[in-house]
Design an enzyme around this catalytic site. Structure first.
Site, PDB file in Angstrom:
ATOM      1  N   ASP A   1       9.710 -40.185 -67.516  1.00  0.00           N
ATOM      2  CA  ASP A   1       8.823 -41.225 -68.060  1.00  0.00           C
ATOM      3  C   ASP A   1       8.011 -41.881 -66.940  1.00  0.00           C
ATOM      4  O   ASP A   1       6.786 -41.961 -67.021  1.00  0.00           O
ATOM      5  CB  ASP A   1       9.635 -42.306 -68.795  1.00  0.00           C
ATOM      6  CG  ASP A   1      10.165 -41.824 -70.134  1.00  0.00           C
ATOM      7  OD1 ASP A   1      10.201 -40.600 -70.347  1.00  0.00           O
ATOM      8  OD2 ASP A   1      10.547 -42.670 -70.965  1.00  0.00           O
TER       9      ASP A   1
ATOM     10  N   GLY B   1       7.305 -44.573 -73.723  1.00  0.00           N
ATOM     11  CA  GLY B   1       7.252 -44.925 -72.300  1.00  0.00           C
ATOM     12  C   GLY B   1       6.860 -46.360 -72.011  1.00  0.00           C
ATOM     13  O   GLY B   1       6.364 -46.660 -70.917  1.00  0.00           O
ATOM     14  N   SER B   2       7.116 -47.261 -72.966  1.00  0.00           N
ATOM     15  CA  SER B   2       6.659 -48.639 -72.767  1.00  0.00           C
ATOM     16  C   SER B   2       7.272 -49.293 -71.521  1.00  0.00           C
ATOM     17  O   SER B   2       6.568 -49.934 -70.740  1.00  0.00           O
ATOM     18  CB  SER B   2       6.909 -49.444 -74.047  1.00  0.00           C
ATOM     19  OG  SER B   2       7.778 -50.489 -73.830  1.00  0.00           O
TER      20      SER B   2
END
Ligand code: MEV
Length: 307
Positions: A146, A101-102
């Site tokens: 996300d 989920g960056s």
């Protein structure tokens, strides 16, 4: 003004969630994106993101750059005039393109930093839909899971387009995360699953229904505290992800290593092809499983307790 957003893992239901099936995801607070927004002594909006070697003024970046597009969208919706002079510092300990989920975390921390520094308040719901628009720009056809788990920083039971449901975790459970060290853009694996689905919708709809069934059973196990079942469900979900062609030799190797070291179950997590896998463990086995993952080639491991 400083803002932060956590990483995330998908426990169950990745990919099928893009097709309206439920999925479960939880935040991982050991890794996070942090953004600091300050008034700049020079004109322009200056971005400093050393982790990705980015040091630039906003207008020198292509407008579809993920960070630039988030700032442009924020300036558009906040209708600030004249544009402020800003220094924006971005740091993230979430590995890029690894299913953690960056991208969503950077966007959420960035918009929260801008919104508080520039006194343009946004609710969680507004932050979440803002981040979803940015995810859509960069990830093809994302489900929105996300940005949702990262915005609310709580365990979620997620169905695309429906109001979020927070998972009630009856009994804390321990997850070991293992990183293959291979970066694999989610857009590619999501696009490949779409090609499979387009070629044989009847077959894949059945497959996605099986994933949905697993996700629903997993929710019941989490809400009633029966983690033995959860391990079995993880193994079943991994087998379906393999059929979707989103696993890889390295992911499979780590999944097997975790199971052989005593994990209750293991699966890839997120877009797949590379990135991360997760293993459900008894608390006192976590270190052994983490060690086994390292020996099997994991670049990094994280032990996290879901409570
Ligand atoms: C990525 O974390 C999860 C996927 O299901 C994609 C999405 O839901 O947008 C692979």
């Amino acid at each position: 003004m400083k803002a932060s957003a956590p990483g995330k893992i998908i426990l169950f239901g990745e990919h099928a969630v893009v097709y309206g099936r439920p999925a479960l995801a939880v935040p991982v607070t050991q890794i996070h994106a942090d953004v600091e927004v300050l008034d700049a002594p020079r004109s322009g909006i200056w971005i400093d993101a050393p982790d990705i070697n980015l040091h630039a003024e906003l207008n020198t970046l292509p407008s579809d750059h993920p960070i630039a597009s988030a700032i442009h969208n924020f300036l558009f919706i906040s209708r600030l005039s004249p544009f402020p002079n800003l220094d924006i510092k971005i740091a993230s300990s979430i590995p890029v393109a690894s299913g953690l989920g960056s991208g969503a975390a950077v966007t959420v921390a960035l918009v929260r930093g801008l919104s508080s520094h520039l006194k343009f308040p946004m609710s969680d719901e507004e932050v979440n839909s803002f981040a979803y628009e940015i995810e859509k720009l960069h990830h093809g056809t994302p489900s929105g899971i996300d940005n949702t788990v990262v915005t609310y920083a709580k365990p979620v039971y997620f169905v695309k387009g429906q109001p979020i449901e927070i998972l009630r975790v009856a009994k804390p459970f321990t997850i070991v995360i293992g990183d293959t060290g291979i970066s694999a853009p989610t857009k590619k694996s999501v696009g490949d699953v779409r090609k499979l689905w387009e070629a044989d919708k009847a077959k894949w709809e059945v497959m996605f229904d099986q994933v949905a069934d697993i996700a629903k059973k997993a929710r019941a196990a989490i809400e009633s505290g029966t983690s033995m079942d959860l391990g079995k469900l993880m193994n079943q979900n991994h087998a379906l992800l393999q059929e979707m062609t989103v696993s890889s030799t390295r992911l499979d190797r780590l999944v097997s290593a975790a199971r052989n070291a005593g994990a209750l179950g293991a699966k890839l997590s997120g877009g797949g092809r590379g990135g991360n896998m997760i293993a459900l463990v008894e608390r006192d086995q976590a270190e052994d499983v983490a060690r086994a993952l390292k020996e099997a080639g994991a670049k990094n491991t994280i032990i996290t307790v879901i409570a």
